[in-house]
Design a protein around this motif. Structure first.
Motif, PDB file in Angstrom:
ATOM      1  N   VAL A 404     -24.689  67.273  43.716  1.00  0.00           N
ATOM      2  CA  VAL A 404     -23.543  68.064  44.157  1.00  0.00           C
ATOM      3  C   VAL A 404     -23.650  68.373  45.652  1.00  0.00           C
ATOM      4  O   VAL A 404     -22.690  68.210  46.418  1.00  0.00           O
ATOM      5  N   VAL A 405     -24.824  68.822  46.073  1.00  0.00           N
ATOM      6  CA  VAL A 405     -25.022  69.164  47.488  1.00  0.00           C
ATOM      7  C   VAL A 405     -24.871  67.928  48.368  1.00  0.00           C
ATOM      8  O   VAL A 405     -24.271  67.978  49.445  1.00  0.00           O
ATOM      9  N   LYS A 406     -25.388  66.812  47.913  1.00  0.00           N
ATOM     10  CA  LYS A 406     -25.270  65.571  48.686  1.00  0.00           C
ATOM     11  C   LYS A 406     -23.820  65.180  48.888  1.00  0.00           C
ATOM     12  O   LYS A 406     -23.403  64.826  50.007  1.00  0.00           O
ATOM     13  N   ARG A 407     -23.008  65.273  47.841  1.00  0.00           N
ATOM     14  CA  ARG A 407     -21.608  64.875  47.938  1.00  0.00           C
ATOM     15  C   ARG A 407     -20.838  65.824  48.866  1.00  0.00           C
ATOM     16  O   ARG A 407     -20.014  65.385  49.677  1.00  0.00           O
ATOM     17  N   VAL A 408     -21.103  67.127  48.770  1.00  0.00           N
ATOM     18  CA  VAL A 408     -20.425  68.090  49.643  1.00  0.00           C
ATOM     19  C   VAL A 408     -20.826  67.878  51.100  1.00  0.00           C
ATOM     20  O   VAL A 408     -19.990  67.951  52.011  1.00  0.00           O
ATOM     21  N   PHE A 409     -22.106  67.595  51.320  1.00  0.00           N
ATOM     22  CA  PHE A 409     -22.562  67.375  52.697  1.00  0.00           C
ATOM     23  C   PHE A 409     -21.913  66.126  53.297  1.00  0.00           C
ATOM     24  O   PHE A 409     -21.543  66.112  54.476  1.00  0.00           O
ATOM     25  N   GLU A 410     -21.755  65.079  52.487  1.00  0.00           N
ATOM     26  CA  GLU A 410     -21.151  63.847  52.995  1.00  0.00           C
ATOM     27  C   GLU A 410     -19.642  63.974  53.191  1.00  0.00           C
ATOM     28  O   GLU A 410     -19.048  63.230  53.979  1.00  0.00           O
ATOM     29  N   LEU A 411     -18.994  64.902  52.457  1.00  0.00           N
ATOM     30  CA  LEU A 411     -17.551  65.123  52.596  1.00  0.00           C
ATOM     31  C   LEU A 411     -17.267  66.457  53.297  1.00  0.00           C
ATOM     32  O   LEU A 411     -16.228  67.089  53.057  1.00  0.00           O
TER      33      LEU A 411
END
Length: 600
Positions: A404-411
């Motif tokens: 979840v954190v990875k996806r938010v950081f990338e977007l």
């Protein structure tokens, strides 16, 4: 008797040759030869040729074949064969395996060869036994050709294959009847014709039939696993249990097993059974004990048991562990190392926990509304983003936090633009967070550290995982945490890729990261106390293990083993000793089990 060569009416010498061979005049020979080419045949008699002008020599072959045909004798039942008639030809059929042989095999010697070669254990059976098998075989036939038995066998096989595919794809049982069969019929009808498509009607694929097929295959697999456990060296095996809740909110007990087979470890699924009422330790123990009694397994042969840390499993007074210990005190219990790693990584400092909570709230805001989800997807698509959707966070899924954190950081930029287009008060709060350098720095750090923790968690999973490998990986990760802590104190963030790109890392954030790395080290030590070095050393290098660390009852046998030069030589050649314990013989298998070592 002579043989005819190639004759042709256009060749006079051919007629003269035929006349000389079979003793007729030239005129009669011309009447006989009406075919362009006559294959070499054995001349049966002049009357049959002369009396039938224009006869084809192929009919002569047929006459000879009819003369050589063997007839079935009732005595052949002693060899285990009955007879079926196909296209007017008698063919022998085995009453044991229902195999149909060619007519040329209608000889006692050839029939006995099949019986002795394929059914050696039935050589001494009397004729009454074979007659009973013949009656059973005839009961499964539609006619004397045996076509019903053969087609029914193929249809049954096809039914099981389709049921297996349905189970593997986790599709509803009705898929075979409502989708697979109609599609298959259409394909066969188009490719081969209506006649072949009608043959598929014999394949049973109703939802109840598919359910029975899957149940039959499941039972067969379970029987195979139980049989392999019983025949394992020394009969020892280990269990891994977990109680979980499925999508229908039903409690299920999953049990896996590991045992030795063919000089290697083998892991397999043992059984799954619902817990109808409560999920207490007594319910779990009763369920496992009933399975053991029904399948003939013994608690005395259980050498290890792994569970999660729930009180129902590891409770000191009434847990499943206590119930097992009461029956077999030598069983070694272990708290699942993957579960312990997830618990150790769960704790976060307050400031970083707030960053994670804000991230989850942003995701929930976007995904809780169908309209917001569609608009965000269109925005990401227009911007050619790497991803177009966000991921939900699920507490019970240990890897979801990092994902979840990875996806938010990338977007991150796409989320900021999306919230800026919304005038709701909560979106303005989220937008302020995304524009806060300190908040983004915290997000970058938890993205990096969660990625590292997920890699460690995945490395502990998979088949053939053993305690020694897990201990090595955990020790390595502890040393890395210590190294990272030292580097962060010096302002070196190269091991954290996302954090290293930030230019505005404050001293407060540095201290926060150092405190979290130190907390991770202490939590790992708390959840992973040192495993007995005697156990690890015995597994890695039994030839240099202190005899005093071995239980008294096997010390003398252990001395004989460690002084076996052939076993020592084989040990040095083996590159993967832990995964192939039986190659050192049955002696090492007894020492390999952790039940043979004293706990320090």
């Amino acid at each position: 008797m002579g043989r005819c060569s190639v004759y042709s009416p256009s060749k006079p010498h051919s007629n003269r040759l035929l006349a000389r061979l079979i003793g007729i005049d030239i005129a009669t020979a011309r009447r006989v030869v009406h075919v362009t080419t006559i294959r070499p045949v054995k001349v049966i008699g002049v009357v049959s040729i002369v009396d039938q002008p224009g006869v084809d020599c192929n009919s002569v072959d047929d006459m000879e074949a009819q003369k050589k045909k063997r007839r079935y004798s009732e005595e052949y039942i002693r060899c285990g064969f009955t007879v079926i008639i196909k296209d007017g030809t008698e063919m022998p059929q085995c009453v044991i395996c229902a195999k149909v042989l060619s007519p040329a095999a209608m000889k006692p010697s050839l029939l006995q060869r099949h019986l002795h070669g394929c059914h050696q254990d039935l050589k001494g059976k009397d004729v009454d036994y074979f007659k009973r098998r013949e009656t059973m075989l005839n009961g499964s036939k539609l006619d004397h050709s045996g076509s019903f038995h053969q087609s029914n066998k193929a249809a049954l096989h096809a039914s099981y294959v389709v049921a297996l595919k349905i189970a593997q794809q986790k599709k509803p049982h009705s898929t075979g009847e409502t989708l697979v069969m109609p599609c298959t019929k259409e394909i066969v009808r188009i490719m081969l014709g209506e006649q072949h498509a009608k043959k598929l009607d014999t394949v049973p694929l109703s939802d109840n039939t598919v359910q029975r097929r899957i149940s039959d295959m499941s039972t067969d697999i379970k029987d195979q696993v139980v049989s392999e456990i019983k025949t394992a060296p020394l009969g020892i095996f280990a269990l891994q249990l977990d109680e979980t809740t499925d999508v229908n909110n039903c409690a299920q007990l999953l049990v896996f097993t590991r045992y030795i087979k063919d000089d290697d470890f083998k892991e397999d699924f043992l059984f799954c059974h619902p817990l109808e009422s409560s999920t207490t330790s007594a319910d779990i123990f009763e369920l496992v004990n009933s399975f053991f009694q029904g399948e003939g397994l013994h608690w005395e042969n259980l050498c290890g048991c792994t569970t999660d840390g729930a009180p129902a499993m590891l409770g000191s007074k009434s847990g499943f562990k206590t119930g097992v210990k009461a029956i077999n005190s030598k069983v070694k219990h272990m708290h699942c190392m993957i579960h312990r790693q997830a618990l150790a990584a769960k704790t976060l400092p307050t400031e970083l926990k707030e960053v994670l909570d804000d991230t989850v709230k942003m995701v929930n805001f976007v995904k809780s509304s169908a309209l917001s989800s569609r608009l965000f997807r269109l925005l990401c698509s227009d911007l050619d983003s790497v991803h177009e959707t966000l991921l939900y966070h699920t507490e019970v899924r240990w890897l979801s936090r990092g994902n979840v954190v990875k996806r938010v950081f990338e977007l991150n930029d796409e989320l900021g633009l999306f919230f800026s287009c919304n005038d709701k008060k909560v979106t303005q709060v989220y937008l302020a967070k995304l524009n806060d350098p300190k908040w983004i720095t915290g997000l970058a750090y938890i993205f990096d550290i969660f990625s590292r923790l997920n890699i460690l968690n995945k490395s502990l999973q998979g088949a053939d995982a053993v305690v020694t490998d897990a201990v090595d990986k955990l020790k390595s990760f502890q040393m890395k945490l210590k190294l990272w802590e030292t580097k962060v104190k010096k302002g070196n963030f190269e091991m954290f890729e996302a954090l290293a790109e930030r230019q505005d890392i404050s001293d407060q954030m540095v201290n926060l990261i150092v405190d979290h790395l130190a907390s991770l080290q202490s939590d790992i030590k708390r959840y992973f106390p040192d495993v007995s070095e005697g156990i690890l050393k015995l597994i890695r290098d039994p030839f240099h293990t202190d005899v005093a660390s071995v239980n008294d009852e096997i010390q003398e046998e252990f001395i004989d083993f460690v002084n076996d030069s052939s076993a020592s030589d084989l040990f040095e050649k083996e590159s993967s000793l832990v995964r192939r314990p039986s190659q050192l013989g049955r002696d090492f298998e007894s020492f390999y089990t952790v039940s043979g070592v004293r706990e320090n």
